[in-house]
Design an enzyme around this catalytic site. Structure first.
Site, PDB file in Angstrom:
ATOM      1  NE  ARG A 283      -1.952  -1.154   3.866  1.00  0.00           N
ATOM      2  CZ  ARG A 283      -2.974  -1.382   4.587  1.00  0.00           C
ATOM      3  NH1 ARG A 283      -3.196  -0.319   5.667  1.00  0.00           N
ATOM      4  NH2 ARG A 283      -3.370  -2.607   4.800  1.00  0.00           N
TER       5      ARG A 283
ATOM      6  CG  ASP B 246      -0.819  -5.693  12.554  1.00  0.00           C
ATOM      7  OD1 ASP B 246       0.272  -6.331  12.668  1.00  0.00           O
ATOM      8  OD2 ASP B 246      -1.082  -4.919  13.281  1.00  0.00           O
ATOM      9  CD  GLU B 247      -5.150  -4.145   7.524  1.00  0.00           C
ATOM     10  OE1 GLU B 247      -5.169  -3.716   6.317  1.00  0.00           O
ATOM     11  OE2 GLU B 247      -5.705  -3.329   8.529  1.00  0.00           O
ATOM     12  CB  CYS B 248      -0.308  -9.612   4.449  1.00  0.00           C
ATOM     13  SG  CYS B 248      -0.742 -10.797   5.581  1.00  0.00           S
TER      14      CYS B 248
END
Length: 346
Positions: free
Chosen positions: A239, A283-285
């Site tokens: 991201r 935490d969300e890869c």
């Protein structure tokens, strides 16, 4: 907004088969370098080297059988170093009692772990060439060049050493006026071009393979060489940072230019916030976010960012299962130096 920065939708997003580069080895005839010597180089560096690395050594042996590493020193001002030092047996002549750390051998100030120096040039600008690979268990994707005394920018110069030297030679030919020197350069150019043709190496600056990689690059980063991280079909893997490159550079400048510790702490606040976003991303890869922020701070170059880069980068590399890169960046940040980077000197 939790997570900071939106997800990037890239055309190349999708499950990534990153092992395709291995096909290259079967395409060429193998260079006449013993398997023992190959193993020694690759065990010391813990990296596989492409066949062009060994072919280029044999090419330099033909130019100068006595000192292949210096075969281009007089004509081009280039010297073969790094893993080539192992082929030359230099590590066996080492006087220092301490062991050779290949993670740091010819690792220039701005070299990211993805970059492995193989050739050095002008000492004044610290010009050097190196293999750039996205993951330690893959073969290089191209040969890059950097001038460490100028900046952190890595310029792509073909996908093999022959191409990188050819491009360097072409540039040199435009600068030289002395007839004798021109004749020497043209002679090397002819031999190089013929050797590359026989072996089947492309002399293009940007090959199809390199353009294919461009589609997988999620972000350029400050060094411009780009980062490739696996991004799945649901767009998990990367991201964007909440700041543009220009904004991040401004934030970094404010930290470095701060007149007092108090001001510096205040200037650091946006970076602290981004580090929180990175934790959410991890935490969300979306491991690519921490890799990008850490790499940008490393590339900015100031020691004020070493601690933060030292937190972000080893973690990102380990999460991406690029453990050797984590070790390289830890070693580099522990003794990051602008000089004395030849581990075999003295």
């Amino acid at each position: 907004m939790v997570g900071g920065g939106g997800k990037r939708r890239t055309a190349g997003a999708g499950p990534q088969c990153e092992k395709t580069v291995e096909v290259k080895k079967s395409k060429f005839s193998e260079a006449d370098v013993s398997s023992d010597l190959r193993k020694e180089v690759e065990n010391l560096y813990k990296l596989s080297l492409p066949e062009d690395f060994y072919h280029f050594w044999k090419f330099c042996e033909e130019l100068d059988p006595e000192k292949p590493a210096d075969a281009l020193a007089t004509s081009l001002g280039l010297r073969l170093v790094g893993p080539y030092d192992i082929l030359a047996g230099k590590h066996k002549m080492k006087k220092k009692p301490t062991g050779l750390n290949c993670n740091l051998h010819w690792r220039f100030y701005y070299d990211p772990p993805e970059f492995q120096t193989i050739i050095i040039g002008d000492n004044k600008t610290q010009y050097h060439m190196g293999y750039f690979r996205d993951s330690p268990d893959e073969l290089p994707v191209y040969v890059g060049t950097n001038e460490a005394k100028k900046n952190c920018i890595i310029i792509q110069n073909g996908d093999n050493v022959f191409a990188a030297i050819k491009l360097f030679l072409m540039k040199k030919l435009k600068e030289v006026t002395d007839r004798k020197k021109i004749s020497i350069l043209k002679n090397i150019d002819e031999k190089l071009t013929e050797a590359a043709r026989k072996l089947g190496y492309s002399l293009e600056q940007r090959t199809v393979k390199m353009r294919q990689r461009d589609k997988k690059v999620v972000t350029k980063t400050f060094h411009g060489a780009g980062l490739v991280v696996p991004v799945d079909k649901n767009d998990v893997g990367y991201r964007e940072l909440p700041e543009t490159d220009a904004d991040l550079k401004r934030i970094c400048k404010a930290v470095v230019d701060a007149a007092s510790d108090e001001e510096r702490l205040k200037a650091f606040a946006p970076i602290q916030e981004m580090m929180t976003f990175v934790q959410f991303a991890n935490d969300e890869c979306d491991y690519g976010m921490g890799l990008e922020l850490g790499m940008d701070l490393f590339c900015y170059g100031s020691h004020y960012f070493h601690k933060v880069a030292g937190q972000l980068l080893p973690l990102a590399y380990n999460l991406l299962k690029r453990d050797l890169f984590a070790k390289i960046i830890e070693d580099h940040l522990a003794s990051r130096s602008e000089e004395n980077i030849d581990q075999l000197a003295g």
